[in-house]
Design an enzyme around this catalytic site. Structure first.
Site, PDB file in Angstrom:
ATOM      1  N   ASP A 171       0.789  -1.244   0.000  1.00 47.62           N
ATOM      2  CA  ASP A 171       0.000   0.000   0.000  1.00 47.62           C
ATOM      3  C   ASP A 171       0.820   1.292   0.000  1.00 47.62           C
ATOM      4  OD1 ASP A 171      -1.947  -1.913   0.213  1.00 47.62           O
ATOM      5  OD2 ASP A 171      -2.755  -1.215   2.126  1.00 47.62           O
ATOM      6  N   HIS A 196     -10.845   0.771  -2.963  1.00 52.27           N
ATOM      7  CA  HIS A 196     -12.183   0.739  -2.399  1.00 52.27           C
ATOM      8  C   HIS A 196     -13.245   1.240  -3.378  1.00 52.27           C
ATOM      9  CE1 HIS A 196     -10.572  -0.446   1.396  1.00 52.27           C
ATOM     10  NE2 HIS A 196      -9.869   0.668   1.549  1.00 52.27           N
ATOM     11  N   HIS A 222     -16.095   0.165   6.392  1.00 49.81           N
ATOM     12  CA  HIS A 222     -14.699   0.634   6.438  1.00 49.81           C
ATOM     13  C   HIS A 222     -14.615   2.152   6.379  1.00 49.81           C
ATOM     14  CE1 HIS A 222     -10.443  -0.153   6.260  1.00 49.81           C
ATOM     15  NE2 HIS A 222     -10.296   0.476   5.114  1.00 49.81           N
ATOM     16  N   LYS A 232      -7.085  -4.695  -3.308  1.00 43.76           N
ATOM     17  CA  LYS A 232      -7.823  -5.267  -2.173  1.00 43.76           C
ATOM     18  C   LYS A 232      -8.817  -4.251  -1.623  1.00 43.76           C
ATOM     19  CE  LYS A 232      -4.095  -4.103   1.119  1.00 43.76           C
ATOM     20  NZ  LYS A 232      -4.789  -3.158   2.018  1.00 43.76           N
ATOM     21  N   CYS A 255      -1.686  -2.439   7.816  1.00 44.06           N
ATOM     22  CA  CYS A 255      -1.614  -3.355   6.672  1.00 44.06           C
ATOM     23  C   CYS A 255      -0.294  -4.120   6.583  1.00 44.06           C
ATOM     24  CB  CYS A 255      -1.903  -2.601   5.383  1.00 44.06           C
ATOM     25  SG  CYS A 255      -3.600  -1.948   5.341  1.00 44.06           S
TER      26      CYS A 255
END
Length: 204
Positions: free
Chosen positions: A9, A53, A62, A101, A143
């Site tokens: 990320d 997302h 989230h 993801k 993460c």
């Protein structure tokens, strides 16, 4: 021994100026690029993940207008936006697999994502006989932690390159690294200078 590099990320929304900026994010991006420039050949596969997302809805709780910064967060890394792109300081030429993801759901570990061809990270590592992995990226206490724990659960020996990660909080990052050591990970310093190899860190 077959080694992978897992880049977690390193995205605009998680580096300086982003929606959920982490101090030191740009330095991580630059440092990972230096590592790749010097030693990309050390890795059988190089996998980079991105939060990706959905632009509508709360992505399974989230996203929140009143986030608690534990289980809910302000909107970030929305698919197709600049915030979801890799930090421009991260060189991506050597990356062999790009993973997305968190599409409609919370997702912290890169093992929860899929590559462009639909394969899972676990499947990619197994297909290449990966026994060891170096983990870098953002954020140490979220993460990076989750990705490292999942790698260990997949039977991979993990080294966290501690000078190539950045966390949200100092205490929570220290706790995350301690948890990873307890789970079997090794903490090392990347030291991406010419001719040097990662070595065991003297501290987290």
């Amino acid at each position: 021994m077959s080694r992978a590099l897992l880049i977690v990320d390193v995205q605009n929304d998680f580096t300086e100026g982003g929606a959920l900026a982490v101090a030191g994010g740009d330095a991580v991006a630059s440092g990972v690029s230096a590592l790749l420039a010097e030693r990309s050949g050390d890795y059988t596969v190089i996998i980079a993940s991105r939060d990706w997302h959905d632009p509508v809805g709360d992505n399974g709780g989230h996203f929140s207008a009143e986030p608690d910064y534990v289980d809910s967060w302000p909107a970030h890394c929305v698919a197709g936006t600049e915030g979801a792109e890799y930090d421009p300081l991260l060189a991506t030429d050597a990356i062999t697999h790009h993973v997305r993801k968190g599409q409609g759901i919370p997702a912290y570990s890169l093992f929860e994502g899929t590559a462009e061809d639909g394969r899972t990270v676990g499947g990619i590592l197994a297909a290449h006989g990966i026994t060891d992995a170096d983990v870098v990226g953002i954020a140490t206490d979220h993460c990076v932690r989750a990705s490292s724990l999942d790698a260990i659960a997949h039977g991979v020996h993990v080294r966290v390159l501690t000078d190539l990660v950045a966390g949200v909080g100092a205490d929570s990052s220290e706790a995350a690294l301690a948890e990873l050591v307890h789970a079997g990970a090794e903490l090392v310093d990347a030291r991406p200078e010419v001719g040097q190899s990662p070595h065991t860190a003297s501290g987290a």
